[in-house]
Design a protein around this motif. Structure first.
Motif, PDB file in Angstrom:
ATOM      1  N   ASN B 106      61.098  23.339  57.769  1.00 42.99           N
ATOM      2  CA  ASN B 106      61.230  22.083  57.027  1.00 42.99           C
ATOM      3  C   ASN B 106      60.474  21.683  55.966  1.00 42.99           C
ATOM      4  O   ASN B 106      59.229  21.711  55.797  1.00 42.99           O
ATOM      5  N   PRO B 107      61.204  21.731  54.724  1.00 39.69           N
ATOM      6  CA  PRO B 107      60.537  21.668  53.380  1.00 39.69           C
ATOM      7  C   PRO B 107      59.923  20.376  53.206  1.00 39.69           C
ATOM      8  O   PRO B 107      59.050  20.231  52.562  1.00 39.69           O
ATOM      9  N   SER B 108      60.569  19.329  54.210  1.00 39.54           N
ATOM     10  CA  SER B 108      59.771  17.812  53.864  1.00 39.54           C
ATOM     11  C   SER B 108      58.386  17.774  54.770  1.00 39.54           C
ATOM     12  O   SER B 108      57.894  16.568  55.167  1.00 39.54           O
ATOM     13  N   ALA B 109      58.269  18.745  55.661  1.00 31.26           N
ATOM     14  CA  ALA B 109      57.178  18.581  56.423  1.00 31.26           C
ATOM     15  C   ALA B 109      55.855  17.984  55.886  1.00 31.26           C
ATOM     16  O   ALA B 109      55.464  18.271  54.702  1.00 31.26           O
ATOM     17  N   ALA B 110      55.078  17.422  56.847  1.00 33.77           N
ATOM     18  CA  ALA B 110      53.664  16.862  56.759  1.00 33.77           C
ATOM     19  C   ALA B 110      52.762  18.249  56.626  1.00 33.77           C
ATOM     20  O   ALA B 110      52.266  18.550  57.607  1.00 33.77           O
ATOM     21  N   ILE B 111      52.358  18.621  55.619  1.00 37.17           N
ATOM     22  CA  ILE B 111      51.503  19.895  55.458  1.00 37.17           C
ATOM     23  C   ILE B 111      50.212  19.732  55.025  1.00 37.17           C
ATOM     24  O   ILE B 111      49.748  18.787  54.038  1.00 37.17           O
ATOM     25  N   SER B 162      48.648  22.132  38.944  1.00 39.02           N
ATOM     26  CA  SER B 162      50.035  22.688  38.960  1.00 39.02           C
ATOM     27  C   SER B 162      50.817  22.499  40.223  1.00 39.02           C
ATOM     28  O   SER B 162      52.001  22.995  40.364  1.00 39.02           O
ATOM     29  N   THR B 163      50.197  22.459  41.191  1.00 39.69           N
ATOM     30  CA  THR B 163      50.666  22.240  42.664  1.00 39.69           C
ATOM     31  C   THR B 163      50.792  20.875  43.211  1.00 39.69           C
ATOM     32  O   THR B 163      50.214  19.853  42.587  1.00 39.69           O
ATOM     33  N   ASP B 164      51.567  20.743  44.107  1.00 40.78           N
ATOM     34  CA  ASP B 164      52.299  19.514  44.686  1.00 40.78           C
ATOM     35  C   ASP B 164      50.953  19.132  45.861  1.00 40.78           C
ATOM     36  O   ASP B 164      51.497  19.091  46.711  1.00 40.78           O
ATOM     37  N   VAL B 165      49.767  19.097  45.540  1.00 41.82           N
ATOM     38  CA  VAL B 165      48.666  19.051  46.586  1.00 41.82           C
ATOM     39  C   VAL B 165      47.862  17.859  45.941  1.00 41.82           C
ATOM     40  O   VAL B 165      47.266  17.786  44.997  1.00 41.82           O
ATOM     41  N   GLU B 199      52.460  20.818  60.145  1.00 41.58           N
ATOM     42  CA  GLU B 199      52.187  22.126  59.823  1.00 41.58           C
ATOM     43  C   GLU B 199      50.841  22.157  59.186  1.00 41.58           C
ATOM     44  O   GLU B 199      50.291  21.514  58.253  1.00 41.58           O
ATOM     45  N   LEU B 200      49.922  23.104  59.682  1.00 39.91           N
ATOM     46  CA  LEU B 200      48.564  23.259  59.339  1.00 39.91           C
ATOM     47  C   LEU B 200      48.340  24.624  58.795  1.00 39.91           C
ATOM     48  O   LEU B 200      48.651  25.651  59.581  1.00 39.91           O
TER      49      LEU B 200
END
Lengths: 332, 289
Positions: B106-111, B162-165, B199-200
């Motif tokens: 799931n691309p919109s998962a809470a990661i 550069s990352t979405d984090v 997801e972890l």
């Protein structure tokens, strides 16, 4: 580079005969270092090899020892894998067929904890198609004799080989342990019991500890040393065994290149097995093969048979008798 | 595409944090094949000492440029030799090896990701890939919990831009960010923010990974752990990199998985943590070594 340019034209004959076993070349991979062959298919053409000796097989699957199972040491490594394997049934059903398709002779390494286990394993493998020979690992504890290692006692080693001999018509190789005082004695005992071929050596008993944690580095405390560190020991054992028996011998121990392999052939081994080096360079066995071929070409030899067992241990000045006597005087 | 052996040319090899080195290599074959979470076996030096290759995970995979990056901590003889390698020299690598991470369905998962020290190495490429896959959708930022013993062992914040984090920092000695273990920060922050990852992903010292596993198992959160072990071959032949695992048949029988072939990515529930021995923990480097 070539000393004799004329000789480089012909392709040397690498085929060797080991008693009942005929191989297209003398380079095999050692048991426990090459999995069931398939693991290396991406890195080399298995069909080029003289033979593949597969990971040791027991009657029932074995989970192996708790980790840590390996530790690196100077020019070597110590392992205590604990003979983890899939068991003979799974091997025959799902490992052997794939390996046979690769077009490489398969030698199956077997071990057990009782003489009866060895015998039963041998008879199960006897009927299977595509097995060229059995290699008997006698470096295992005999549970009926208080865990004493089969291969350290001539009588016990002979019993295993006798029992296997009665259970199969396949060529038998017995793999000797170096952890004995007189390896020649064990060699003679297993040949008298019916072993067609001998291979030596298995790993050298060893240990490593950590001074900070004060713990052994292997969960099993002790293990078996392999790699270049043991090569001189292996070479000496091979030489002794070659001189003790009249059957073909396969040299094993720390071979990482063609020159190492040729050392063993020089002292009389008729073939070699490459072990730990497979871990470091998965294409080692094929590179050794190419190296041996080049060596023979450069030396102007027509085949490997012209090199095997040609070690010259004679006196320094063979045409002067006085010199020989002078050397003899030094002997007790 | 299968595994291969390649002479990779070093482009750059420099210390980017205390005892932490970044090596960039031209390795087109492996770069084309590698996935996040996989690793290579690196021959740190010709010759027979050190004898064995060193397993190092891919920190970045630039398949277009045919380049990979390895982030490694100098922890012994092998990695010390690796840190001595000069640009333009060659190092032999076999790879890509192991299973690699499974990308979130799931691309919109809470990661959430948890990195301890050098454990950031394999997680970085994963974060980049997930960021790319989510660039066109609106999803909450990934949360990276990133800890080390001390501030000087952490990668600089700029590398994450550069990352979405969003990065949550911790140090054991309190020299930067949260003072304490990264797993304590994970527990505290998620409770405070009411954040429950679906997801972890984690990589770090074994004790840290064990705590992440326990935390995730207690909350029924699926977790992918990147584990390590001493290993000789990396391709499932030596069977040296075993870890005690839960028997697939559900029985209590002794069972082992192999980090190189079955891993290095494992689910938290597949490992028999209680059976891991003390020897599995690394020892300090001898000062004269």
């Amino acid at each position: 580079m070539a000393q004799n340019p004329q000789a480089t034209a012909a392709v040397p004959d690498l085929s060797v005969r080991l008693g009942p076993l005929r191989l297209k070349n003398p380079v095999m991979t050692a048991s426990g270092t090459f999995g069931y062959g398939e693991e290396f298919a991406d890195f080399l053409d298995l069909g080029c090899l003289g033979a593949v000796v597969v990971k040791g097989i027991s009657l029932l699957p074995r989970p192996g020892n708790p980790p840590p199972r390996i530790v690196e040491t100077p020019a070597g490594m110590i392992n205590a894998i604990g003979l983890e394997n899939v068991g003979v049934e799974v091997f025959l059903a799902s490992r052997l067929p794939g390996l046979r398709e690769r077009g490489v002779p398969v030698i199956v390494n077997i071990f057990g904890n009782t003489v009866e286990e060895y015998a039963e394993l041998a008879s199960r493998l006897d009927g299977a198609a595509g097995i060229e020979a059995l290699e008997i690992n006698i470096s295992c504890p005999n549970v009926k004799q208080g865990g004493m290692i089969f291969g350290t006692d001539p009588a016990m080693a002979a019993k295993v080989v006798e029992a296997v001999r009665l259970s199969t018509g396949l060529p038998l190789i017995t793999k000797l342990t170096p952890n004995v005082t007189r390896i020649g004695e064990i060699a003679r005992a297993v040949v008298d019991a019916g072993s067609d071929i001998l291979s030596c050596i298995n790993t050298v008993a060893a240990m490593a500890v950590d001074i900070f944690s004060r713990r052994p580095k292997l969960a099993n405390v002790m293990g078996g040393l392999s790699g270049p560190a043991i090569r001189p020991v292996a070479l000496r054992c091979t030489y002794e065994v070659v001189r003790s028996v009249n059957v073909p011998v396969i040299g094993i121990g720390g071979i990482t290149g063609a020159a190492d392999a040729l050392e063993f052939l020089l002292v009389g081994a008729r073939a070699v097995q490459v072990g730990t080096a497979n871990f470091i360079n998965p294409a080692t066995a094929v590179e050794i093969l190419e190296g041996i071929e080049r060596f023979l070409q450069v030396q102007g030899l027509a085949g490997i048979e012209e090199f095997i067992g040609t070690l010259d241990t004679g006196c320094l000045f063979p045409f002067a008798e006085e010199s020989c006597e002078w050397i003899d005087l030094k002997q007790p | 595409m299968g595994k291969m052996q390649e002479d990779a040319r070093i482009i750059r090899n420099e210390e980017v944090a205390r005892m932490t080195w970044l090596m960039r290599l031209h390795s087109p074959g492996i770069a084309a094949r590698a996935r996040p979470g996989q690793f290579g076996m690196v021959r740190v030096r010709e010759g027979i000492d050190p004898l064995l290759r060193r397993p190092l995970s891919f920190h970045r995979i630039h398949s277009g440029k045919g380049e990979i990056e390895l982030l490694y901590r100098v922890a012994g003889k092998g990695t010390w030799w690796l840190s001595r390698c000069q640009p333009d020299s060659l190092v032999n690598i076999t790879g890509p090896l192991g299973n690699g991470f499974t990308m979130p369905d799931n691309p919109s998962a809470a990661i959430a990701l948890v990195a301890g020290g050098i454990g950031i190495a394999p997680l970085f490429e994963l974060m980049v890939r997930i960021s790319e896959s989510r660039s066109k959708i609106k999803a909450e930022k990934m949360h990276l919990f990133y800890g080390a013993r001390s501030a000087d062992e952490l990668l600089p914040a700029a590398v994450f831009e550069s990352t979405d984090v969003s990065v949550h920092w911790s140090t054991d000695d309190g020299s930067f960010g949260f003072s304490g273990y990264v797993t304590e920060l994970l527990e505290e922050w998620t409770a405070r923010a009411g954040f429950r990852p679906t997801e972890l992903f984690a990589c770090g010292p074994l004790a840290m990974q064990h705590n992440v596993a326990r935390w995730a198992l207690a909350r029924d959160i699926p977790v992918q752990l990147s584990l390590e072990s001493l290993m000789a071959c990396g391709i499932g032949a030596c069977l040296g990199c075993a870890l005690p695992a839960v028997h697939p048949g559900g029985s209590s029988a002794e069972h082992y998985v192999h980090v190189c072939k079955d891993g290095p990515i494992f689910s938290a529930g597949s490992i028999q943590w209680r059976k891991i021995r003390k020897q599995q923990l690394p020892s300090p480097i001898f000062p004269c070594d």
